[in-house]
Design a protein around this motif. Structure first.
Motif, PDB file in Angstrom:
ATOM      1  N   ARG A  46       0.856  -1.199  -0.094  1.00  0.00           N
ATOM      2  CA  ARG A  46      -0.008   0.268  -0.002  1.00  0.00           C
ATOM      3  C   ARG A  46       0.808   1.372   0.042  1.00  0.00           C
ATOM      4  NH1 ARG A  46      -1.817   2.721   4.160  1.00  0.00           N
ATOM      5  NH2 ARG A  46      -1.111   1.096   5.703  1.00  0.00           N
ATOM      6  N   ILE A  47       1.779   1.244   0.700  1.00  0.00           N
ATOM      7  CA  ILE A  47       2.651   2.320   0.814  1.00  0.00           C
ATOM      8  C   ILE A  47       3.732   2.656  -0.216  1.00  0.00           C
ATOM      9  CG2 ILE A  47       4.948   3.397   2.252  1.00  0.00           C
ATOM     10  CD1 ILE A  47       3.773   2.281   4.622  1.00  0.00           C
ATOM     11  N   LYS A  48       4.056   1.576  -1.118  1.00  0.00           N
ATOM     12  CA  LYS A  48       4.695   1.484  -2.070  1.00  0.00           C
ATOM     13  C   LYS A  48       3.793   2.243  -3.221  1.00  0.00           C
ATOM     14  CE  LYS A  48       8.343  -1.815  -1.760  1.00  0.00           C
ATOM     15  NZ  LYS A  48       8.726  -3.078  -2.200  1.00  0.00           N
ATOM     16  N   SER A  49       2.589   1.658  -3.453  1.00  0.00           N
ATOM     17  CA  SER A  49       1.768   2.495  -4.404  1.00  0.00           C
ATOM     18  C   SER A  49       1.444   3.879  -4.074  1.00  0.00           C
ATOM     19  CB  SER A  49       0.533   1.604  -4.386  1.00  0.00           C
ATOM     20  OG  SER A  49       0.491   0.435  -4.992  1.00  0.00           O
ATOM     21  N   ALA A  50       1.262   4.297  -2.709  1.00  0.00           N
ATOM     22  CA  ALA A  50       1.089   5.744  -2.493  1.00  0.00           C
ATOM     23  C   ALA A  50       2.303   6.574  -2.640  1.00  0.00           C
ATOM     24  CB  ALA A  50       0.690   5.732  -1.023  1.00  0.00           C
ATOM     25  N   GLU A  51       3.181   5.953  -2.563  1.00  0.00           N
ATOM     26  CA  GLU A  51       4.590   6.733  -2.902  1.00  0.00           C
ATOM     27  C   GLU A  51       4.788   6.830  -4.380  1.00  0.00           C
ATOM     28  OE1 GLU A  51       6.303   8.746  -0.644  1.00  0.00           O
ATOM     29  OE2 GLU A  51       4.565   7.962   0.884  1.00  0.00           O
ATOM     30  N   ILE A  52       4.551   5.931  -5.057  1.00  0.00           N
ATOM     31  CA  ILE A  52       4.745   6.117  -6.497  1.00  0.00           C
ATOM     32  C   ILE A  52       3.792   7.320  -7.033  1.00  0.00           C
ATOM     33  CG2 ILE A  52       4.400   5.072  -8.827  1.00  0.00           C
ATOM     34  CD1 ILE A  52       5.230   2.377  -7.411  1.00  0.00           C
ATOM     35  N   GLY A  53       2.556   7.264  -6.376  1.00  0.00           N
ATOM     36  CA  GLY A  53       1.653   8.701  -6.927  1.00  0.00           C
ATOM     37  C   GLY A  53       2.405   9.784  -6.439  1.00  0.00           C
ATOM     38  N   THR A  54       2.729   9.954  -5.239  1.00  0.00           N
ATOM     39  CA  THR A  54       3.475  11.066  -4.778  1.00  0.00           C
ATOM     40  C   THR A  54       4.799  11.429  -5.618  1.00  0.00           C
ATOM     41  OG1 THR A  54       2.950  10.487  -2.453  1.00  0.00           O
ATOM     42  CG2 THR A  54       4.633  12.050  -2.880  1.00  0.00           C
ATOM     43  N   LEU A  55       5.369  10.424  -6.069  1.00  0.00           N
ATOM     44  CA  LEU A  55       6.741  10.727  -6.964  1.00  0.00           C
ATOM     45  C   LEU A  55       5.957  11.386  -8.165  1.00  0.00           C
ATOM     46  CD1 LEU A  55       8.909   7.697  -6.457  1.00  0.00           C
ATOM     47  CD2 LEU A  55       9.441  10.185  -5.944  1.00  0.00           C
ATOM     48  N   VAL A  56       5.248  10.929  -8.778  1.00  0.00           N
ATOM     49  CA  VAL A  56       4.468  11.489 -10.020  1.00  0.00           C
ATOM     50  C   VAL A  56       3.939  12.718  -9.856  1.00  0.00           C
ATOM     51  CG1 VAL A  56       2.644  11.385 -11.729  1.00  0.00           C
ATOM     52  CG2 VAL A  56       3.738   9.226 -10.913  1.00  0.00           C
ATOM     53  N   ALA A  57       3.311  13.098  -8.701  1.00  0.00           N
ATOM     54  CA  ALA A  57       2.838  14.356  -8.502  1.00  0.00           C
ATOM     55  C   ALA A  57       4.029  15.566  -8.189  1.00  0.00           C
ATOM     56  CB  ALA A  57       2.179  14.395  -7.221  1.00  0.00           C
ATOM     57  N   ASN A 107      -1.750  18.396  -1.891  1.00  0.00           N
ATOM     58  CA  ASN A 107      -3.008  17.983  -2.205  1.00  0.00           C
ATOM     59  C   ASN A 107      -3.218  16.541  -3.174  1.00  0.00           C
ATOM     60  OD1 ASN A 107      -4.461  19.924  -0.790  1.00  0.00           O
ATOM     61  ND2 ASN A 107      -4.952  21.144  -2.673  1.00  0.00           N
ATOM     62  N   LEU A 108      -2.275  16.502  -4.211  1.00  0.00           N
ATOM     63  CA  LEU A 108      -2.239  15.219  -4.826  1.00  0.00           C
ATOM     64  C   LEU A 108      -1.468  14.209  -4.273  1.00  0.00           C
ATOM     65  CD1 LEU A 108      -1.460  16.951  -8.432  1.00  0.00           C
ATOM     66  CD2 LEU A 108      -3.645  16.068  -7.790  1.00  0.00           C
ATOM     67  N   ALA A 109      -0.543  14.609  -3.485  1.00  0.00           N
ATOM     68  CA  ALA A 109       0.134  13.488  -2.745  1.00  0.00           C
ATOM     69  C   ALA A 109      -0.741  12.822  -1.924  1.00  0.00           C
ATOM     70  CB  ALA A 109       1.510  14.346  -1.901  1.00  0.00           C
ATOM     71  N   GLN A 110      -1.618  13.874  -1.031  1.00  0.00           N
ATOM     72  CA  GLN A 110      -2.511  13.197  -0.168  1.00  0.00           C
ATOM     73  C   GLN A 110      -3.445  12.388  -0.851  1.00  0.00           C
ATOM     74  OE1 GLN A 110      -3.791  16.825   1.763  1.00  0.00           O
ATOM     75  NE2 GLN A 110      -2.309  17.057   3.149  1.00  0.00           N
ATOM     76  N   THR A 111      -3.847  12.730  -2.038  1.00  0.00           N
ATOM     77  CA  THR A 111      -4.839  12.099  -2.593  1.00  0.00           C
ATOM     78  C   THR A 111      -4.426  10.566  -3.075  1.00  0.00           C
ATOM     79  OG1 THR A 111      -5.598  13.903  -3.719  1.00  0.00           O
ATOM     80  CG2 THR A 111      -6.302  11.856  -4.807  1.00  0.00           C
ATOM     81  N   SER A 112      -3.089  10.507  -3.384  1.00  0.00           N
ATOM     82  CA  SER A 112      -2.387   9.124  -3.698  1.00  0.00           C
ATOM     83  C   SER A 112      -2.580   8.336  -2.448  1.00  0.00           C
ATOM     84  CB  SER A 112      -0.961   9.448  -3.984  1.00  0.00           C
ATOM     85  OG  SER A 112      -0.434   8.132  -4.468  1.00  0.00           O
TER      86      SER A 112
END
Length: 274
Positions: A188-199, A237-242
């Motif tokens: 779960r954390i890896k998926s969230a952090e990938i989204g944060t990197l993209v943001a 906001n986008l990082a929090q959304t991820s």
């Protein structure tokens, strides 16, 4: 992305029955959306006063500072009220739905309520801010909007995969073959952090575009500073959304487990959020 937003709204309507409960939840989302936008207007006033204000007029300076700090205090108090009052709203909505047979399911529905509320106001906030940026400077705003859509599309893909993964974890638990907690949390954390990197990458691209427009004299200093701070707020906001979407996937999978796997004759037959 439309499918993602539709899924969140469907869960929102399921959690908050039509009437006063849904209206109160919508009010909370509106406050959470308006506060950041008002803060940007406050910053714009402050920046304009610093760069273009009459520094010889002491009275005007004091008035500007009083207005700035007063409005800032009001916005933070509104945020405090919104975050504390939502607990009461969630509790009343749950009671209106008749309560729960299982404490475990109730805790997951609480988690789902928090994440759904967060996502509703975060998505609204992102698009309201994007519209505001276009109003400030249409060129920077449109570039930013394209980057936002690209970021959300990547996050949507990550979320759909995470939803499938969380369903698999829940099924394994029902079959008495639970997955190790380290693996579940790590996934779960890896998926969230990938989204944060993209943001973050989108944020850097937006800043690069802002610099180019500034060097080309397509934007003034006041608006450039405002957009920089606004893009930074949007990136948060986008990082929090991820992160929130990955927690949403976990809560949704667990809160609807009994309904999905009722053919397994599990003991928990409580009402679920489909």
């Amino acid at each position: 992305m439309i499918q993602l937003i539709s899924q969140i709204l469907k869960t929102f309507m399921k959690l908050f029955p039509k009437g006063k409960h849904r209206n109160r939840a919508i009010l909370l989302a509106m406050i959470a959306t308006i506060v950041p936008l008002s803060q940007l207007f406050i910053i714009q006033i402050f920046t304009h006063a610093i760069l273009h204000g009459d520094k010889s007029n002491i009275g005007k300076i004091i008035e500007t500072f009083a207005l700035f700090f007063g409005l800032f205090a009001v916005s933070h108090l509104a945020t405090y009220w919104q975050k504390t009052y939502r607990v009461t709203v969630f509790n009343d909505a749950m009671k209106a739905r008749g309560g729960w047979r299982s404490k475990s399911t109730e805790s997951w529905v609480w988690a789902l309520s928090f994440e759904t509320n967060n996502l509703v106001h975060t998505f609204t906030q992102v698009f309201v801010l994007a519209g505001f940026f276009i109003w400030v400077n249409w060129q920077a705003g449109l570039i930013n909007l394209a980057l936002v859509f690209l970021t959300l599309e990547v996050i949507r893909i990550l979320f759909q995969r995470q939803l499938v993964t969380q369903d698999e974890y829940t099924l394994a638990s029902k079959l008495k073959k639970p997955v190790d907690n380290m693996i579940k949390v790590s996934t779960r954390i890896k998926s969230a952090e990938i989204g944060t990197l993209v943001a973050n990458a989108a944020f850097i691209a937006a800043l690069a575009a802002l610099l180019v427009l500034s060097y080309m004299n397509k934007i003034n200093a006041t608006d450039a500073v405002l957009l920089f701070l606004g893009f930074r707020m949007q990136n948060t906001n986008l990082a929090q959304t991820s992160s929130s979407l990955m927690r949403f996937a976990r809560a949704k999978a667990n809160s609807s487990a009994a309904h999905k796997y009722r053919h397994l004759k599990v003991e928990d037959d409580e009402e679920d959020i489909e």
